[in-house]
Design a protein around this motif. Structure first.
Motif: not given
Ligand code: ADE
Length: 229
Positions: A1-15, A23-32
């Motif tokens: 699965m791929r998820i794109d997020i459009l935001s005016v405050l992208p830094d808020l979404l990093n953590s 994080k693990r699900v992304q590391d496993k390549g199941l989602v980007e």
């Protein structure tokens, strides 16, 4: 699965997406997950993405142009199953919607801000407007984080014990029963005997009874929908 997020405050979404299961699900390549700064799509020299509302309404409105450019940029590259807008006036997000969204290939989420977004964007592009509850946040980023978190844990392989997502609250329309771990007795507080009995049938019966009791007490709205006509 791929998820794109459009935001005016992208830094808020990093953590929120850089820890634990998500994080693990992304590391496993199941989602980007790709977080895009809406300001990168502004043609204004100050990278502005908001403007005054027509008609004298108080508060700023997210402008049509940068959002249109951003959505066009992304939709030219792939087809999205849903283009979601996070807003307090959207339909209420729940487990059923999370289940459906977890089957998607591509999802685009536009985080709302200010007084809202130019209605023409909603009319043209948005396929689903989601609210995470009847209260107003300062922006849609936290709502997007909640939605993405709940979807991601449902992707097959995301949680090591596959059955644990199935026994979550709401998966069967009921709140989950209480759970206990060792020790069986602590400061005089005992774990219910049935859980130590080893009798699978009795344990399942107890769990269902507890779920029904808890749902009736804490969420009569859900309970009545299913058991009262
Ligand atoms: N933006 C502001 N409040 C919100 C809410 N309750 N749900 C989704 N997006 C929001």
């Amino acid at each position: 699965m791929r998820i794109d997020i459009l935001s005016v405050l992208p830094d808020l979404l990093n953590s929120p997406f850089n820890h634990s299961i998500v994080k693990r699900v992304q590391d496993k390549g199941l989602v980007e997950i790709f977080i895009h700064d809406l300001r990168d799509f502004s043609t204004d020299k100050h990278r502005r993405v908001d403007d005054y509302a027509f008609g004298g309404e108080a508060g700023m409105v997210m402008m049509i142009e940068p959002v249109d450019r951003a959505i066009n940029f992304l939709t030219q590259q792939r087809i999205y199953d849903e283009i979601i807008y996070t807003s307090p006036d959207g339909e209420q997000f729940n487990q059923q919607t999370a289940n459906k969204l977890s089957l998607s290939k591509n999802i685009l989420i536009l985080c709302g801000h200010y007084k809202g977004i130019d209605q023409r964007i909603r009319d043209r592009y948005i396929t689903k407007e989601l609210s995470i509850g009847d209260y107003v946040l300062t922006g849609g980023e936290l709502a997007a984080a909640v939605i993405v978190d709940s979807i991601i844990r449902l992707i097959p392989g995301a949680i090591s014990d596959e059955t644990s997502a199935l026994s979550d609250s709401f998966q069967d329309g009921l709140l989950a029963p209480p759970v206990y771990t060792r020790p069986a007795e602590y400061k005089g507080m005992k774990v219910p005997d049935v859980l130590l009995s080893g009798n699978f049938y009795e344990i399942e019966k107890w769990r269902l009874e507890q779920s029904l009791k808890k749902t009736k007490e804490l969420r009569p709205d859900i309970y009545n929908d299913q058991f009262v006509d």
